[in-house]
Scaffold this active site. Structure first.
Site, short mmCIF file in Angstrom:
data_model
loop_
_atom_site.label_atom_id
_atom_site.label_comp_id
_atom_site.label_asym_id
_atom_site.label_seq_id
_atom_site.Cartn_x
_atom_site.Cartn_y
_atom_site.Cartn_z
CB SER A 1 89.56 71.39 125.56
OG SER A 1 90.68 70.56 125.66
N GLY B 1 92.26 66.16 123.27
CA GLY B 1 92.22 65.11 122.24
C GLY B 1 90.85 64.47 122.20
CB SER C 1 85.74 60.67 123.22
OG SER C 1 85.29 59.66 124.10
N1 LIG Z 1 99.45 55.26 125.06
C1 LIG Z 1 98.21 55.28 125.58
N2 LIG Z 1 97.84 56.32 126.35
C2 LIG Z 1 96.61 56.37 126.88
N3 LIG Z 1 95.66 55.42 126.70
C3 LIG Z 1 95.97 54.37 125.93
C4 LIG Z 1 97.26 54.25 125.33
N4 LIG Z 1 97.28 53.12 124.61
C5 LIG Z 1 96.08 52.54 124.77
N5 LIG Z 1 95.28 53.27 125.57
C6 LIG Z 1 93.89 52.92 125.94
O1 LIG Z 1 93.02 53.88 125.35
C7 LIG Z 1 91.89 54.11 126.19
C8 LIG Z 1 91.80 55.59 126.50
O2 LIG Z 1 90.66 55.85 127.27
P1 LIG Z 1 90.50 57.13 128.19
O3 LIG Z 1 89.27 56.92 128.98
O4 LIG Z 1 91.77 57.43 128.90
O5 LIG Z 1 90.25 58.26 127.06
P2 LIG Z 1 89.78 59.79 127.25
O6 LIG Z 1 90.62 60.57 126.30
O7 LIG Z 1 89.81 60.16 128.68
O8 LIG Z 1 88.29 59.76 126.70
P3 LIG Z 1 87.02 60.69 127.11
O9 LIG Z 1 87.21 62.02 126.43
O10 LIG Z 1 85.83 59.95 126.57
O11 LIG Z 1 86.99 60.81 128.60
C9 LIG Z 1 92.09 53.28 127.43
O12 LIG Z 1 91.36 52.08 127.30
C10 LIG Z 1 93.59 53.01 127.44
O13 LIG Z 1 93.94 51.81 128.08
#
Ligand SMILES: Nc1ncnc2c1ncn2[C@@H]1O[C@H](COP(=O)(O)OP(=O)(O)OP(=O)(O)O)[C@@H](O)[C@H]1O
Ligand SMILES: [Mg+2]
Length: 208
Positions: free
Chosen positions: A111, A37, A39
């Site tokens: 990805s 998904g 960032s």
């Molecule tokens: N249902 C949810 N699931 C996951 N994260 C959530 C949800 N609702 C809100 N958030 C918030 O969304 C943000 C997601 O950030 P996260 O760092 O996990 O994203 P990521 O997909 O790992 O991004 P990246 O690809 O940049 O590493 C966090 O601040 C989290 O608290």
């Protein structure tokens, strides 16, 4: 089992320990949970919560996270299409190794290309691979912007940023689709656990 390789003097040396023996040792089947998904869609958040929950319930699990592997294993790679492919190829192989060792590998990577995700699935094997699509709208991800990356991408300080000026191929047949803009992280974890249970991936395996 041999694999495709470039060298002509390379031979696969089979292990003396079967996958079943390893699984009996750890009391579970190993598999890969692949989170894809945008960032900010929530991959790392969900990966770490899932890892904590699985371990608390007695399932050896380990998170492979996009940013973390770029500190070590893949620190030689950038964000060109070619380097992104190589990043995912290596991680797909490592995740499959964890799975074959009997551990649940939780991979959190943008990805963006279907081909790389498919190769990761093939490395692990179809029945040991669960693809989770965090279908979070780009506007929501940009609003969250937990690392300030969207701001930089909009300011032209980062190019080829997935969802802004870089492609993302949506998975058409993900095993689980999470709508993180509507469900809380704990609710998303419950959706994942429900699916894993339905696929008998949470059942304990013991030596008899
Ligand atoms: N249902 C949810 N699931 C996951 N994260 C959530 C949800 N609702 C809100 N958030 C918030 O969304 C943000 C997601 O950030 P996260 O760092 O996990 O994203 P990521 O997909 O790992 O991004 P990246 O690809 O940049 O590493 C966090 O601040 C989290 O608290
Ligand atoms: Mg992350």
């Amino acid at each position: 089992m041999g694999k495709e390789h470039k060298g002509t003097n390379i031979t696969w040396h089979a292990s003396r320990v079967s996958v079943t023996t390893r699984e009996q040792l750890l009391g579970q089947q190993g598999y890969v949970v692949w989170l894809t998904g945008f960032s900010g869609s929530g991959k790392s958040t969900i990966a770490c919560l899932l890892e904590e929950r699985l371990i608390r319930e007695g399932h050896p699990a380990y998170v492979l996270d996009g940013d973390n592997v770029r500190h070590g294993l893949n620190r030689d790679l950038g964000f060109s299409a070619q380097d992104r492919d190589e990043n995912i190829r290596r991680v797909g192989e490592v995740a499959a190794m964890f799975s074959k060792a009997g551990v649940v590998a939780i991979a959190a990577f943008i990805s963006p290309y279907a081909k790389g995700r498919q190769e990761a699935r093939e490395a692990a094997g179809d029945d040991a691979f669960v693809e989770i699509f965090l279908d979070t709208p780009i506007a929501e991800c940009e609003q969250r912007d937990p690392k300030g990356l969207y701001k930089k991408a909009r300011a032209g300080q980062i190019s080829d940023f997935t969802g802004i000026d870089g492609p993302y191929e949506r998975p058409p047949n993900a095993d689980i689709t999470l709508h993180t803009e509507r469900f809380t992280p704990p609710e998303c974890i419950e959706q994942i656990l429900q699916f894993l249970g339905s696929r008998h991936l949470l059942a304990a395996r013991h030596t008899h």
